[in-house]
Design a protein around this motif. Structure first.
Motif, mmCIF file in Angstrom:
data_model
loop_
_atom_site.group_PDB
_atom_site.id
_atom_site.type_symbol
_atom_site.label_atom_id
_atom_site.label_comp_id
_atom_site.label_asym_id
_atom_site.label_seq_id
_atom_site.Cartn_x
_atom_site.Cartn_y
_atom_site.Cartn_z
ATOM 1 N N PRO A 259 0.799 -1.232 0.000
ATOM 2 C CA PRO A 259 0.000 0.000 0.000
ATOM 3 C C PRO A 259 0.829 1.278 0.000
ATOM 4 N N TYR A 260 2.162 1.186 -0.190
ATOM 5 C CA TYR A 260 3.005 2.379 -0.088
ATOM 6 C C TYR A 260 3.047 3.155 -1.398
ATOM 7 N N ILE A 261 2.877 2.427 -2.504
ATOM 8 C CA ILE A 261 2.911 3.084 -3.813
ATOM 9 C C ILE A 261 1.682 2.641 -4.605
ATOM 10 N N ALA A 262 0.972 3.605 -5.181
ATOM 11 C CA ALA A 262 -0.117 3.303 -6.111
ATOM 12 C C ALA A 262 0.356 3.720 -7.496
ATOM 13 N N GLY A 263 0.412 2.785 -8.433
ATOM 14 C CA GLY A 263 0.883 3.107 -9.775
ATOM 15 C C GLY A 263 2.366 3.437 -9.754
ATOM 16 N N PHE A 264 2.719 4.572 -10.334
ATOM 17 C CA PHE A 264 4.132 4.977 -10.369
ATOM 18 C C PHE A 264 4.467 5.777 -9.109
ATOM 19 N N SER A 265 5.759 5.913 -8.870
ATOM 20 C CA SER A 265 6.205 6.607 -7.670
ATOM 21 C C SER A 265 6.268 8.101 -7.970
ATOM 22 N N ASP A 266 5.119 8.796 -7.815
ATOM 23 C CA ASP A 266 5.087 10.209 -8.197
ATOM 24 C C ASP A 266 4.665 11.147 -7.065
ATOM 25 N N MET A 267 4.141 10.618 -5.965
ATOM 26 C CA MET A 267 3.786 11.478 -4.830
ATOM 27 C C MET A 267 4.984 11.486 -3.866
ATOM 28 N N PRO A 268 5.123 12.568 -3.054
ATOM 29 C CA PRO A 268 6.300 12.663 -2.169
ATOM 30 C C PRO A 268 6.485 11.435 -1.274
ATOM 31 N N GLN A 269 5.398 10.951 -0.667
ATOM 32 C CA GLN A 269 5.561 9.801 0.250
ATOM 33 C C GLN A 269 5.900 8.520 -0.520
ATOM 34 N N GLU A 270 5.448 8.439 -1.776
ATOM 35 C CA GLU A 270 5.802 7.280 -2.606
ATOM 36 C C GLU A 270 7.292 7.303 -2.964
ATOM 37 N N LYS A 271 7.768 8.500 -3.318
ATOM 38 C CA LYS A 271 9.194 8.644 -3.675
ATOM 39 C C LYS A 271 10.062 8.278 -2.486
ATOM 40 N N ASN A 272 9.639 8.733 -1.331
ATOM 41 C CA ASN A 272 10.366 8.444 -0.108
ATOM 42 C C ASN A 272 10.469 6.928 0.102
ATOM 43 N N TYR A 273 9.346 6.230 -0.132
ATOM 44 C CA TYR A 273 9.343 4.772 0.033
ATOM 45 C C TYR A 273 10.227 4.096 -1.020
ATOM 46 N N SER A 274 10.051 4.495 -2.275
ATOM 47 C CA SER A 274 10.755 3.769 -3.343
ATOM 48 C C SER A 274 12.264 4.052 -3.322
ATOM 49 N N GLU A 275 12.673 5.183 -2.730
ATOM 50 C CA GLU A 275 14.112 5.432 -2.582
ATOM 51 C C GLU A 275 14.739 4.456 -1.582
ATOM 52 N N ASN A 276 13.929 4.013 -0.632
ATOM 53 C CA ASN A 276 14.452 3.130 0.421
ATOM 54 C C ASN A 276 14.112 1.652 0.238
ATOM 55 N N HIS A 277 13.208 1.338 -0.701
ATOM 56 C CA HIS A 277 12.813 -0.059 -0.935
ATOM 57 C C HIS A 277 12.813 -0.302 -2.431
ATOM 58 N N LYS A 278 13.527 -1.316 -2.856
ATOM 59 C CA LYS A 278 13.542 -1.652 -4.284
ATOM 60 C C LYS A 278 12.112 -2.003 -4.725
ATOM 61 N N SER A 279 11.574 -1.228 -5.630
ATOM 62 C CA SER A 279 10.169 -1.388 -6.008
ATOM 63 C C SER A 279 10.038 -1.564 -7.506
ATOM 64 N N ILE A 280 9.009 -2.288 -7.911
ATOM 65 C CA ILE A 280 8.760 -2.488 -9.344
ATOM 66 C C ILE A 280 7.508 -1.706 -9.724
ATOM 67 N N PHE A 281 7.600 -0.943 -10.810
ATOM 68 C CA PHE A 281 6.484 -0.097 -11.228
ATOM 69 C C PHE A 281 5.722 -0.766 -12.365
ATOM 70 N N PRO A 282 4.459 -0.348 -12.539
ATOM 71 C CA PRO A 282 3.594 -1.074 -13.477
ATOM 72 C C PRO A 282 4.037 -1.015 -14.942
ATOM 73 N N ALA A 283 3.651 -2.052 -15.688
ATOM 74 C CA ALA A 283 3.785 -2.029 -17.136
ATOM 75 C C ALA A 283 2.735 -1.089 -17.720
ATOM 76 N N LYS A 284 1.656 -0.902 -16.949
ATOM 77 C CA LYS A 284 0.579 0.004 -17.379
ATOM 78 C C LYS A 284 -0.261 0.331 -16.145
ATOM 79 N N ALA A 285 -0.686 1.588 -16.016
ATOM 80 C CA ALA A 285 -1.561 1.976 -14.905
ATOM 81 C C ALA A 285 -2.676 2.869 -15.428
ATOM 82 N N TRP A 286 -3.821 2.818 -14.778
ATOM 83 C CA TRP A 286 -4.983 3.582 -15.231
ATOM 84 C C TRP A 286 -5.563 4.441 -14.106
#
Ligand SMILES: [Ca+2]
Ligand SMILES: [Ca+2]
Length: 502
Positions: A259-286
């Protein structure tokens, strides 16, 4: 070679006897209702082959050239796509259906030696605890018998997922929902919000990424689509919350963010999470969301759809054709078909000859406006029936996904829950017509809209803070004017002010 007349007569006589003794009511091919559909160069026949079904959740091509399918109320049947004849194989008795009596199913790929079927469904225990069962049945030529419970994991009223597939190396992959329990999604000791990987006897493979755990990949919300491509890449489709439905390529040990990232890492709290945890982003998001359900890889005789994932959607009521790159790792294009023509679509099935079957889901708990129709639910075949001559081809206008008017914004973000008439769904989604919040003070309504709410019993509401002030202003003003006793508009600048204060 044509069969002599008497052989045909005897065979039809036997078929008639069988039909009479088992009460089948076969539909003849000429009874099917067929429409034509043109793609850029291909003419398709679109034919309803079964009607009056009850939410066919899973369809899969069977070894006997029939479609094996499950329904919402614990039934497994098969349908002969040539005649429409349906044969019931199993009625599960201990299934539990509140919203989704889910029924994912996969057939053993080595059918000749292992005529086995794996089924996932929810069950409620006498102490009211809901569980999700994985049960293996054996086909005896007429029915599914000898259930063996391979695994059971916690379940919930909704958010169970699910979908099953079997890999080339004969492992069972099982996409599970988050059960609305965010704390345990990234803990390999818990089964929620994951792709699980099991041996076909239910034990845990030695080469899973977390020893002793079935967890293969983590960080999913509500996946209902799972499919291998021809090259053996695994793709998953899942429901986001207010934003970001996703299709992802699943790899061993992958973290897919929720629940830390929805779609791509584009919100500040998402960026914060993805900088500290190796995360995989969607092939496609809607966003707006489309509510993706069943998905299949397509490599058949319809050239426009070759090397694509076919994805059925519930909320958007469409079939999405997601074109893949050569490596089958990326989504490089999207076509949208049948929007709002058949209602909610739950699953896709592809036959070896390249025909595509889709199933409707209009008799589930959340039917859209104008559905169900009398003949729901249905299984519909899409097959190539001709080629458009080169000099008559035109690039067909694609159905556009994006709309901008206030009514369209409401339809995109509010209607699947609160409904087009604002009446909601009793017990799940509140009516806007009687809503004291919608009619109430701006400084209560707007913070609620921005942040959303958690509800222990109902669905709660996701926050809509991701929408720009102008769009929020349009949506709220529209909803008030249309449904509420308070018809005062709210301006974008007032929303902007309340955003800062809250
Ligand atoms: Ca994700
Ligand atoms: Ca995001």
């Amino acid at each position: 070679m044509r069969k002599p007349f008497y052989v045909t007569a005897i065979l039809s006589g036997m078929a008639a006897l069988l039909i009479a003794s088992f009460g089948y009511r076969p539909q003849q091919l000429q009874d099917f209702n067929t429409e034509k559909l043109e793609l850029d160069s291909t003419i398709l026949d679109v034919t309803t082959i079964a009607e009056n079904l009850n939410v066919p959740w899973e369809m899969t091509w069977g070894p006997d050239n029939t479609i094996w399918f499950t329904d919402h109320d614990g039934k497994v049947s098969k349908i002969d796509p040539k005649t429409g004849q349906i044969t019931e194989l199993l009625q599960i008795k201990d299934y539990y259906r509140k919203r989704l009596g889910l029924m994912s199913m996969v057939l053993h790929p080595d059918w000749k030696t292992n005529p086995q079927v794996f089924i996932n469904y929810t069950h409620i225990r006498p102490d009211s605890v809901i569980i999700s069962k994985l049960v293996r049945y054996t086909y005896n030529g007429q029915a599914l018998i000898d259930p063996v419970l391979l695994k059971q994991i916690p379940g919930y009223l909704g958010h169970n997922g699910s979908r099953l597939v079997i890999s080339r190396d004969r492992k069972l992959l099982w996409a599970t929902g988050d059960l609305k329990q965010k704390e345990t999604i990234h803990n390999p000791a818990f089964a929620n919000g994951k792709v699980l990987r099991l041996n076909l006897d239910g034990t845990i493979p030695n080469d899973n990424p977390h020893p002793g755990s079935p967890a293969w990949a983590m960080g999913f919300r509500v996946p209902q689509g799972l499919a291998y491509t021809k090259k053996g890449n695994l793709f998953i489709a899942e429901h986001g919350d207010a934003t970001d439905d996703e299709v992802n390529r699943v790899v061993k040990g992958g973290n897919y963010g929720w629940p830390y990232i929805a779609g791509f890492s584009d919100m500040p709290q998402e960026k914060n999470y993805s900088e500290n945890h190796k995360s995989i982003f969607p092939a496609k998001a809607w966003t707006p969301t489309i509510a993706p359900a069943g998905m299949e890889y397509y490599d058949g005789n319809i050239p426009e759809w070759k090397n694509a994932l076919l994805l059925s959607t519930l909320k958007d009521q469409s079939l999405r054709v997601l074109k893949l790159d050569k490596k089958q790792e990326k989504v490089i294009g999207e076509d949208i078909l049948f929007r709002q023509k058949f209602g909610r679509l739950r699953d896709v099935c592809v036959s070896p000859s390249g025909d595509v079957y889709i199933s409707t889901s209009n008799r589930d708990w959340n039917p859209p406006a104008n559905f169900p129709v009398k003949t729901d639910d249905r299984i519909i075949r899409i097959s190539k029936s001709g080629i458009i001559p080169k000099d008559k081809r035109t690039a067909k206008t694609k159905q556009k996904a994006d709309k901008q008017s206030a009514a369209a914004l409401f339809a995109s973000f509010c209607e699947s829950c609160h409904k087009a008439d604002g009446q909601g769904v009793q017990g799940s989604f509140p009516s806007l017509v009687t809503s004291s919040k919608l009619a109430g003070a701006n400084n209560v309504l707007i913070p609620f809209l921005l942040k959303g709410s958690q509800s222990a019993s109902g669905e709660g509401m996701p926050g809509f803070g991701f929408l720009p002030d102008e769009q929020l202003s349009e949506i709220v003003s529209y909803a008030r004017l249309k449904f509420s006793t308070n018809i005062n508009a709210i301006s974008a600048s007032e929303i902007s002010m309340l955003r800062v204060k809250n």
